[in-house]
Design a protein around this motif. Structure first.
Motif, PDB file in Angstrom:
ATOM      1  N   ASN A  84       0.913   2.397   0.014  1.00 17.59           N
ATOM      2  CA  ASN A  84       1.806   2.727   1.123  1.00 17.59           C
ATOM      3  C   ASN A  84       1.079   2.550   2.453  1.00 17.59           C
ATOM      4  O   ASN A  84       0.894   3.488   3.224  1.00 17.59           O
ATOM      5  CB  ASN A  84       2.327   4.160   0.977  1.00 17.59           C
ATOM      6  N   CYS A  85       0.675   1.317   2.698  1.00 13.28           N
ATOM      7  CA  CYS A  85      -0.143   0.992   3.864  1.00 13.28           C
ATOM      8  C   CYS A  85       0.042  -0.496   4.154  1.00 13.28           C
ATOM      9  O   CYS A  85       0.024  -1.307   3.225  1.00 13.28           O
ATOM     10  CB  CYS A  85      -1.611   1.291   3.542  1.00 13.28           C
ATOM     11  N   ALA A  86       0.207  -0.852   5.407  1.00 16.83           N
ATOM     12  CA  ALA A  86       0.356  -2.262   5.766  1.00 16.83           C
ATOM     13  C   ALA A  86      -0.270  -2.514   7.122  1.00 16.83           C
ATOM     14  O   ALA A  86      -0.210  -1.654   8.019  1.00 16.83           O
ATOM     15  CB  ALA A  86       1.828  -2.662   5.792  1.00 16.83           C
ATOM     16  N   ASN A  87      -0.876  -3.683   7.276  1.00 15.42           N
ATOM     17  CA  ASN A  87      -1.333  -4.106   8.601  1.00 15.42           C
ATOM     18  C   ASN A  87      -0.166  -4.701   9.373  1.00 15.42           C
ATOM     19  O   ASN A  87       0.643  -5.448   8.814  1.00 15.42           O
ATOM     20  CB  ASN A  87      -2.456  -5.132   8.491  1.00 15.42           C
ATOM     21  N   LEU A  88      -0.096  -4.377  10.645  1.00  9.99           N
ATOM     22  CA  LEU A  88       0.920  -4.900  11.546  1.00  9.99           C
ATOM     23  C   LEU A  88       0.242  -5.785  12.583  1.00  9.99           C
ATOM     24  O   LEU A  88      -0.954  -5.665  12.841  1.00  9.99           O
ATOM     25  CB  LEU A  88       1.646  -3.767  12.265  1.00  9.99           C
ATOM     26  N   ILE A  89       1.015  -6.662  13.175  1.00 11.27           N
ATOM     27  CA  ILE A  89       0.570  -7.421  14.342  1.00 11.27           C
ATOM     28  C   ILE A  89       1.418  -6.945  15.513  1.00 11.27           C
ATOM     29  O   ILE A  89       2.644  -7.093  15.503  1.00 11.27           O
ATOM     30  CB  ILE A  89       0.729  -8.943  14.141  1.00 11.27           C
ATOM     31  N   THR A  90       0.763  -6.333  16.485  1.00 11.62           N
ATOM     32  CA  THR A  90       1.457  -5.728  17.617  1.00 11.62           C
ATOM     33  C   THR A  90       1.106  -6.471  18.901  1.00 11.62           C
ATOM     34  O   THR A  90      -0.077  -6.569  19.265  1.00 11.62           O
ATOM     35  CB  THR A  90       1.056  -4.247  17.771  1.00 11.62           C
ATOM     36  N   GLY A 145       6.759  -7.515   2.136  1.00 10.80           N
ATOM     37  CA  GLY A 145       7.747  -6.470   2.393  1.00 10.80           C
ATOM     38  C   GLY A 145       8.025  -6.348   3.875  1.00 10.80           C
ATOM     39  O   GLY A 145       7.326  -6.934   4.711  1.00 10.80           O
ATOM     40  N   GLY A 146       9.059  -5.581   4.207  1.00  6.70           N
ATOM     41  CA  GLY A 146       9.415  -5.329   5.593  1.00  6.70           C
ATOM     42  C   GLY A 146       8.793  -4.034   6.086  1.00  6.70           C
ATOM     43  O   GLY A 146       7.685  -3.676   5.710  1.00  6.70           O
ATOM     44  N   ILE A 147       9.528  -3.270   6.892  1.00  5.44           N
ATOM     45  CA  ILE A 147       8.973  -2.043   7.455  1.00  5.44           C
ATOM     46  C   ILE A 147       8.989  -0.899   6.448  1.00  5.44           C
ATOM     47  O   ILE A 147       8.335   0.118   6.655  1.00  5.44           O
ATOM     48  CB  ILE A 147       9.711  -1.616   8.751  1.00  5.44           C
ATOM     49  N   VAL A 148       9.714  -1.072   5.329  1.00  6.23           N
ATOM     50  CA  VAL A 148       9.838  -0.024   4.309  1.00  6.23           C
ATOM     51  C   VAL A 148       8.983  -0.375   3.099  1.00  6.23           C
ATOM     52  O   VAL A 148       8.945  -1.539   2.666  1.00  6.23           O
ATOM     53  CB  VAL A 148      11.305   0.165   3.883  1.00  6.23           C
ATOM     54  N   ILE A 157       5.200  -7.324  13.777  1.00  6.17           N
ATOM     55  CA  ILE A 157       5.139  -8.208  12.620  1.00  6.17           C
ATOM     56  C   ILE A 157       4.463  -7.425  11.506  1.00  6.17           C
ATOM     57  O   ILE A 157       3.396  -6.833  11.710  1.00  6.17           O
ATOM     58  CB  ILE A 157       4.322  -9.480  12.918  1.00  6.17           C
ATOM     59  N   VAL A 158       5.073  -7.395  10.322  1.00  6.31           N
ATOM     60  CA  VAL A 158       4.488  -6.720   9.166  1.00  6.31           C
ATOM     61  C   VAL A 158       3.846  -7.776   8.273  1.00  6.31           C
ATOM     62  O   VAL A 158       4.496  -8.720   7.856  1.00  6.31           O
ATOM     63  CB  VAL A 158       5.559  -5.950   8.369  1.00  6.31           C
ATOM     64  N   THR A 159       2.566  -7.623   7.989  1.00  8.43           N
ATOM     65  CA  THR A 159       1.888  -8.545   7.078  1.00  8.43           C
ATOM     66  C   THR A 159       1.982  -7.987   5.658  1.00  8.43           C
ATOM     67  O   THR A 159       2.450  -6.870   5.456  1.00  8.43           O
ATOM     68  CB  THR A 159       0.414  -8.744   7.493  1.00  8.43           C
ATOM     69  N   PRO A 160       1.571  -8.742   4.625  1.00  7.47           N
ATOM     70  CA  PRO A 160       1.712  -8.256   3.248  1.00  7.47           C
ATOM     71  C   PRO A 160       1.106  -6.862   3.049  1.00  7.47           C
ATOM     72  O   PRO A 160       0.041  -6.543   3.578  1.00  7.47           O
ATOM     73  CB  PRO A 160       0.953  -9.310   2.426  1.00  7.47           C
ATOM     74  N   TRP A 161       1.814  -6.064   2.276  1.00  8.18           N
ATOM     75  CA  TRP A 161       1.409  -4.676   2.071  1.00  8.18           C
ATOM     76  C   TRP A 161       0.098  -4.595   1.295  1.00  8.18           C
ATOM     77  O   TRP A 161      -0.215  -5.457   0.480  1.00  8.18           O
ATOM     78  CB  TRP A 161       2.516  -3.917   1.327  1.00  8.18           C
ATOM     79  N   TRP A 162      -0.648  -3.543   1.572  1.00  7.58           N
ATOM     80  CA  TRP A 162      -1.926  -3.332   0.901  1.00  7.58           C
ATOM     81  C   TRP A 162      -1.716  -3.118  -0.595  1.00  7.58           C
ATOM     82  O   TRP A 162      -0.611  -2.786  -1.047  1.00  7.58           O
ATOM     83  CB  TRP A 162      -2.637  -2.111   1.471  1.00  7.58           C
ATOM     84  N   TYR A 163      -2.816  -3.275  -1.323  1.00  8.63           N
ATOM     85  CA  TYR A 163      -2.783  -3.171  -2.778  1.00  8.63           C
ATOM     86  C   TYR A 163      -3.964  -2.320  -3.229  1.00  8.63           C
ATOM     87  O   TYR A 163      -5.109  -2.570  -2.853  1.00  8.63           O
ATOM     88  CB  TYR A 163      -2.855  -4.565  -3.400  1.00  8.63           C
TER      89      TYR A 163
END
Length: 543
Positions: free
Chosen positions: A291-297, A337-340, A506-512
């Motif tokens: 439940n963690c993702a890098n964003l580009i802001t 994934g998106g923002i969710v 921008i949401v990049t691929p979710w962490w694993y």
């Protein structure tokens, strides 16, 4: 400061992409133990930190605190330990049964177990539960509650008798129950809180499966079995030792040599593969979306990033469907994934995602549109700097990938990598063009987790430097909607506006999350968060 001008060392790895990922997350590995659990033994595990800032779960947000002290405490409710990936499956810890709300969803009444004792032998009652939650929801002046903002829906918390706790809400919302299951929401002793609310920062005394047995700063923390624990027959272990080790090589070597059974945060694919190759059947690997993702802001106050066309072009350049499986070979990311959080009932499907910039199935068409938007905005051949945090996994890998993708639409981007302190200073001061950001949460709770995408005036950890009343309006509509299907529709509106119409993020691929551990460690199931399932009460050693 470190400047990285070339990304070729990682770009080479990205060309050998695996098949396209779906938006649905992989299933965690089965962890059901064979045979009856055994009592006894001491579990040694590693914590990838120097030490927790304090022991107070109400104050802190770091795994260094949670993984150090969770075994000493109880909570009101928690995610189901046997099904920790679920977004809706919550069970009682100190309560006797999960209640149904009344008053149209605005009143939640919990009955508290009889016979629970704190580690000093004093009884735990509803008064202790209510007091702990009052400090979390509305802390007194001078006291910090890291999750106070998660409980804006709570009007008051009361204990009408020694076995009853009542939460009165201002409005019904699906966000409340997952928020209540927050693993940091330790139940403290009311008398101690009222005497010295800072006491728990430096001291430990709960009602959990283990009693505090010692702490050496920068070295380790120890617990011993609580013989008066209210769950009969638990814990199985005699005790545990958690060893602090910020260097990955130290942690890997400890597991390799069986000086430790596990590290519960997560390791990159290469480290896990190395342990498995050398250990064979002696090593078990559990995996889960994180439940963690890098964003580009983008900094909306810096030109030309104040232009939505430029921000959309940055998103359109990314081929997430090809990039995610390639990155997954070298970094701790995996699922598009998106923002969710992927797999949540409120998450976008693959088909819904493909309508948004950054997820178009035809990457040539997407990049052609990106170039058109840049030309229209007068930003062809744009040069800028990407701010990043000096953390390898997965920050630097994600940054190298997006820079290489932007090159394909004619952008010239360099990377500025800073240590964590200066990195945060840059974010908070707005001293950046575009930055790598992140959104990491505990219990999967999309209505609250997506608050990260609100303007800074509402959510202080949004660094986009913009105000947007429409964003707040759409978010509040989603948050206040009690009907699940209507809430999902409202979430799509909020997501589409955030990623497409306004192109705020921008949401990049979710962490694993990848957890290699000794196969003799049984009774622990991976979750989508390195905060969940850390009380260790069901862990046992098959040796």
């Amino acid at each position: 400061m470190i400047r990285i001008l070339s990304t070729s060392f990682i770009a080479l790895a990205l060309f050998a992409a695996a098949p396209v990922l779906a938006a649905d997350p992989p299933k965690p590995a089965s962890t059901k133990a064979v045979g009856a659990p055994k009592h006894g033994g001491t579990l040694t595990y590693m914590i990838p930190a120097n030490a927790p800032p304090t022991f107070d779960g109400h104050r802190e947000t770091t795994f260094a605190t949670l993984q150090s002290v969770a075994p000493f405490y109880s909570n009101l409710i928690r995610p189901n330990p046997d099904n920790p990936s679920s977004t809706t499956d919550f069970v009682c810890d100190l309560c006797t049964e999960m209640p149904e709300p009344t008053d149209g969803g605005k009143t939640w009444t919990f009955k508290i177990r009889d016979g629970v004792k704190f580690h000093d032998g004093s009884p735990l009652t509803a008064a202790d539960v209510a007091a702990s939650w009052q400090y979390i929801v509305s802390p007194p002046e001078g006291i910090t509650s890291a999750r106070e903002g998660h409980f804006l829906m709570v009007d008051k918390v009361e204990a009408p008798d020694k076995n009853t706790v009542v939460f009165k809400l201002k409005f019904p919302t699906t966000a409340f129950l997952p928020a209540l299951a927050d693993p940091f929401a330790f139940i403290y002793k009311k008398e101690t809180l009222e005497k010295d609310p800072h006491w728990y920062e430096k001291n430990i005394m709960g009602s959990g499966p283990f009693k505090f047995a010692g702490f050496e700063t920068g070295q380790s923390i120890k617990g011993e079995r609580n013989p008066d624990y209210y769950r009969q027959g638990l814990p199985y272990l005699d005790g545990f030792v958690a060893v602090y080790a910020p260097k990955q090589a130290t942690r890997v070597d400890a597991i390799r040599s069986d000086r430790a059974a596990a590290e519960f945060r997560g390791m990159p694919p290469s480290a896990a593969a190395e342990l498995k190759k050398e250990g064979g059947d002696k090593i078990t690997i559990q995996e889960s979306d994180w439940n963690c993702a890098n964003l580009i802001t983008a900094n909306h106050q810096k030109k030309p990033f104040d232009d939505v066309r430029v921000r959309r072009a940055l998103a359109l350049a990314l081929d997430q469907w090809k990039g995610a499986p390639a990155l997954a070979k070298i970094a701790t990311v995996h699922t598009v994934g998106g923002i969710v959080f992927p797999g949540s009932p409120l998450a976008a499907t693959k088909e819904e995602l493909q309508k948004l910039p950054g997820y178009w199935p035809d990457i040539d068409k997407a990049r052609a549109e990106a170039k058109h938007l840049l030309k229209e905005a007068g930003a062809e051949g744009l040069k800028f700097e990407l701010l990043n945090r000096n953390v390898d996994q997965p920050y630097k890998y994600v940054a190298a990938w997006v820079i290489d993708e932007w090159r394909k639409i004619g952008l010239n981007v360099t990377q500025k990598v800073l240590p964590t302190g200066p990195f945060y200073e840059g974010l908070r001061s707005g001293n950046f063009d575009v930055t790598v950001d992140f959104n990491c949460q505990g219990v999967v709770n999309p209505p609250l987790d997506t608050a990260k995408y609100l303007p800074e005036s509402v959510y202080t950890e949004n660094y986009g430097q913009y105000e947007d009343p429409k964003s707040i309006e759409l978010y509040n509509k989603m948050l206040h909607e009690p009907d699940p299907q209507k809430q999902r529709e409202a979430m799509r509106e909020f997501e589409t506006y955030t990623l497409d119409t306004a192109a705020h993020e921008i949401v990049t691929p979710w962490w694993y999350r990848i957890i290699p551990h000794q196969s003799y460690m049984k009774g622990w199931t991976i979750s989508p968060s390195h905060y969940i399932n850390q009380t260790l009460e069901t862990v046992w050693l098959d040796k």
